[in-house]
Write a protein that holds these residues in place. Structure first.
Motif, mmCIF file in Angstrom:
data_model
loop_
_atom_site.group_PDB
_atom_site.id
_atom_site.type_symbol
_atom_site.label_atom_id
_atom_site.label_comp_id
_atom_site.label_asym_id
_atom_site.label_seq_id
_atom_site.Cartn_x
_atom_site.Cartn_y
_atom_site.Cartn_z
ATOM 1 N N PHE A 94 0.875 -1.180 0.000
ATOM 2 C CA PHE A 94 0.000 0.000 0.000
ATOM 3 C C PHE A 94 0.911 1.230 0.000
ATOM 4 C CE2 PHE A 94 -2.688 -3.232 1.975
ATOM 5 C CZ PHE A 94 -3.894 -3.038 1.308
ATOM 6 N N TYR A 95 0.623 2.185 -0.865
ATOM 7 C CA TYR A 95 1.458 3.380 -0.899
ATOM 8 C C TYR A 95 0.591 4.622 -1.029
ATOM 9 C CZ TYR A 95 1.068 3.429 -6.086
ATOM 10 O OH TYR A 95 0.617 3.473 -7.386
ATOM 11 N N HIS A 96 1.191 5.777 -0.773
ATOM 12 C CA HIS A 96 0.455 7.023 -0.986
ATOM 13 C C HIS A 96 0.835 7.622 -2.338
ATOM 14 C CE1 HIS A 96 4.089 8.581 1.257
ATOM 15 N NE2 HIS A 96 4.066 9.489 0.292
ATOM 16 N N GLY A 97 -0.153 8.153 -3.010
ATOM 17 C CA GLY A 97 0.054 8.868 -4.263
ATOM 18 C C GLY A 97 -0.535 10.260 -4.119
ATOM 19 N N VAL A 98 0.174 11.252 -4.637
ATOM 20 C CA VAL A 98 -0.176 12.649 -4.384
ATOM 21 C C VAL A 98 -0.383 13.383 -5.706
ATOM 22 C CG1 VAL A 98 0.570 14.780 -3.243
ATOM 23 C CG2 VAL A 98 1.262 12.558 -2.316
ATOM 24 N N THR A 99 -1.462 14.134 -5.762
ATOM 25 C CA THR A 99 -1.638 15.059 -6.893
ATOM 26 C C THR A 99 -1.722 16.479 -6.339
ATOM 27 O OG1 THR A 99 -2.854 15.477 -8.940
ATOM 28 C CG2 THR A 99 -4.175 14.987 -6.974
ATOM 29 N N ASN A 100 -1.661 17.457 -7.222
ATOM 30 C CA ASN A 100 -1.697 18.849 -6.786
ATOM 31 C C ASN A 100 -2.926 19.536 -7.371
ATOM 32 O OD1 ASN A 100 -0.913 21.157 -5.490
ATOM 33 N ND2 ASN A 100 0.863 21.568 -6.782
ATOM 34 N N THR A 101 -3.433 20.486 -6.632
ATOM 35 C CA THR A 101 -4.554 21.299 -7.097
ATOM 36 C C THR A 101 -4.249 22.749 -6.763
ATOM 37 O OG1 THR A 101 -5.808 21.464 -5.032
ATOM 38 C CG2 THR A 101 -6.052 19.410 -6.291
ATOM 39 N N CYS A 102 -5.127 23.629 -7.207
ATOM 40 C CA CYS A 102 -4.950 25.049 -6.878
ATOM 41 C C CYS A 102 -5.037 25.291 -5.380
ATOM 42 C CB CYS A 102 -5.981 25.893 -7.611
ATOM 43 S SG CYS A 102 -7.679 25.382 -7.285
ATOM 44 N N ASN A 103 -5.634 24.348 -4.651
ATOM 45 C CA ASN A 103 -5.733 24.510 -3.203
ATOM 46 C C ASN A 103 -4.911 23.499 -2.420
ATOM 47 O OD1 ASN A 103 -7.291 26.799 -3.288
ATOM 48 N ND2 ASN A 103 -9.210 25.675 -3.306
ATOM 49 N N GLY A 104 -3.887 22.926 -3.064
ATOM 50 C CA GLY A 104 -2.975 22.072 -2.307
ATOM 51 C C GLY A 104 -2.962 20.631 -2.766
ATOM 52 N N TYR A 105 -2.150 19.853 -2.073
ATOM 53 C CA TYR A 105 -1.965 18.440 -2.397
ATOM 54 C C TYR A 105 -3.179 17.606 -1.964
ATOM 55 C CZ TYR A 105 3.117 19.195 -3.152
ATOM 56 O OH TYR A 105 4.349 19.600 -3.611
ATOM 57 N N VAL A 106 -3.419 16.509 -2.680
ATOM 58 C CA VAL A 106 -4.409 15.500 -2.293
ATOM 59 C C VAL A 106 -3.700 14.146 -2.243
ATOM 60 C CG1 VAL A 106 -6.565 14.336 -2.900
ATOM 61 C CG2 VAL A 106 -6.287 16.793 -3.366
ATOM 62 N N TYR A 107 -3.754 13.489 -1.092
ATOM 63 C CA TYR A 107 -3.084 12.199 -0.857
ATOM 64 C C TYR A 107 -4.112 11.068 -0.917
ATOM 65 C CZ TYR A 107 1.282 14.290 0.978
ATOM 66 O OH TYR A 107 2.469 14.965 1.135
ATOM 67 N N SER A 108 -3.913 10.130 -1.859
ATOM 68 C CA SER A 108 -4.765 8.950 -1.974
ATOM 69 C C SER A 108 -3.954 7.698 -1.653
ATOM 70 C CB SER A 108 -5.319 8.843 -3.402
ATOM 71 O OG SER A 108 -6.016 10.021 -3.750
ATOM 72 N N ILE A 109 -4.659 6.581 -1.531
ATOM 73 C CA ILE A 109 -4.011 5.292 -1.255
ATOM 74 C C ILE A 109 -4.006 4.449 -2.522
ATOM 75 C CG2 ILE A 109 -4.095 3.169 0.117
ATOM 76 C CD1 ILE A 109 -5.521 4.745 2.318
ATOM 77 N N GLY A 110 -2.827 3.977 -2.918
ATOM 78 C CA GLY A 110 -2.681 3.082 -4.058
ATOM 79 C C GLY A 110 -2.045 1.776 -3.633
#
Lengths: 342, 342
Positions: free
Chosen positions: A234-250
């Protein structure tokens, strides 16, 4: 469909809840209905507990918890539980010592992980080493915690140990960083004959999967689970938005003997912030896996994940359902599949 | 005044030129009058050679040179010289191989350093390891160059080996980086029992000396010279301006047995860009030391330094004059003097 098995201990007293009938997400993880299992102000002087690791211990459970003190500085706290859902915390942070017993505290400590290797428990976390880097300690009894040599120089803020030696070597995943909020990050593997010197570094996985949910950085989450198909990560994957990072589980599955080689990598997240305790908090929109409890006999897995840098949540799956899903959504690059040396 | 001695070989054929009578700088380094010793287009397909390392070899000199190819990609080129001033270069870049003799070329290679330890020559440089990191190779004859394990994970773009084992361990200085032009950087020490696994990492020196010429980052330059006072380290110190970084040459003396402890650190630069070949070129305002040739008997030292990422220059001093200057201008912080572990 080939059947897949967890290789490891039976933990019949692990927490469990069936998938709710209402869940039509199509995703292989489902949340515990009573999440978050750890709420605000969980101990005196501690504002929030999140990004924490738990493990079966004796006939119950024990864990190392990121406790954000009310002065804002994180340290690691010890917690105990009969059912791995309801936790009680020692009032004082864990006190680390040198081999000779002298106190040896880091300036801060966060995002601990916990494994048992050959009857010794190893804790690994992020701390200040003239720059953010990885700290390590061992304990046999959860009373004395002896610091080990820092395995790496800065900058690195995320490391995970494998729960056994592979080819006679200790193995560690980590995510090299910069000195800030790090808008990049791949997962690397390092090995050690002795937990003292590290080398044979290999690249494991890249953030450049093409999948937007993980296009900023990825990092190891829970200690890998050994299965008949390989190491389930299980790992974390991060994307970016205009209001900051979003951390999901992959999730991905690494080769059992050569874990720098990715066998399967799931192109979708398994879980992404959507509940109030994941979307709201000190750092909104973070789901950050740090541990699992799993039972070889039933194939059940409970994932422990930090929520919004504020809470701890739990989610469930079975090894069969999860590995089927990963294989059905498999997408690996040449860079992920190769041994990872240049 | 206590006399200081170089501990090492006699190199009576090393290049030398007395300080010019006109030099009233008060600084302990003076430039060779015929600088730069390596000019533009020094070899076919190579636009510039700079940031390079030289060493006595047999009854002459040999070196590994950063050759910036006309496609803009840097690799390492072998050069030979009778007098360490006039260099001839092999037409092809150095071809690195694995232990089994199979080709194993990095995607790029730059800023090589070179030491001899127990009859083996070790080359260390910066290369792509899924991110800029350190590459290493060994050779006994400068014909076969065998790659060793990469000692560190990214990001790191500057590493220097000590010319002998200390307390039975190989020793390396490096400067952890980020993935860009890195507006920070301290010097760390790592040790290895075998050039395969590295650990016991320590912090050596910080950029936070308070001296503006080195307030952005510092990094090891030439392989340290063993002296009766400690390890004499030429290093680069970087400051920032509205028009970019300026790289100067500084020096410090590290404890002989515990080189993470700084004994003396010179608060001023020893040399800073001011000649046309230092101020003009591909990267203006860079003086970047990578090697010395030194003679134990006379105490003479020739420093080899990259100039403006375009040329190689040489400067001279004696160990007595230099160490006297460093001691007279000594300024070390508590952080530099301590062992450097957290």
């Amino acid at each position: 469909m080939m059947s897949v098995k967890i290789i490891g201990a039976n933990v019949p007293n692990m927490p469990w809840q069936d998938r709710p009938a209402s869940d039509e997400s199509g995703l292989p993880l489902w949340r515990y209905s009573e999440n978050p299992i750890i709420g605000r102000s969980p101990a005196k002087g501690v504002a929030r507990i999140f990004n924490s690791a738990v493990i079966p211990y004796k006939d119950a459970f024990i864990g190392v918890f990121r406790g954000e003190q009310t002065d804002g500085v994180p340290y690691i706290y010890l917690g105990e539980s009969k059912d791995a859902i309801h936790w009680s915390f020692r009032p004082d942070k864990i006190r680390f010592v040198k081999e000779d017993g002298e106190a040896f505290m880091p300036n801060y400590a966060y995002d601990p992980r916990l494994v048992k290797i050959e009857d010794v428990y190893y804790i690994i976390w992020c701390q200040d080493f003239y720059g953010a880097s990885i700290g390590m300690a061992k304990t046999a009894d959860f009373r004395t915690f002896t610091r080990l040599e820092n395995p790496l120089i800065p900058f690195n803020r995320n490391a995970v140990l494998f729960p056994r030696k592979i080819n006679g070597k200790f193995m560690m995943l980590s995510r090299p960083s910069d000195s800030g909020h790090t808008p990049f990050g791949d997962i690397f593997l390092s090995e050690s004959p002795d937990m003292e010197y590290w080398g044979h570094h290999r690249h494991v996985m890249s953030n450049a999967s093409g999948n937007w949910w993980e296009n900023v950085k990825i990092g190891g989450g829970a200690a890998p689970i050994e299965t008949s198909e390989g190491w389930l990560l299980f790992y974390h994957g991060v994307t970016n938005t205009c209001n900051g990072y979003v951390y999901s589980i992959g999730a991905a599955i690494l080769d059992r003997d050569h874990p720098s080689r990715v066998k399967y990598r799931c192109r979708t997240f398994l879980l992404t912030p959507q509940e109030w305790y994941e979307e709201r908090g000190f750092v909104p929109n973070v789901t950050f896996p740090c541990a699992t409890i799993h039972d070889a006999q039933s194939g059940r897995i409970a994932v422990y994940y930090g929520c919004a840098d504020t809470y701890v949540g739990t989610a469930f799956t079975t090894v069969e359902e999860l590995v089927d899903y990963i294989r059905a959504n498999n997408q690996i690059s040449e860079m992920d599949a190769e041994e990872g040396v240049r």
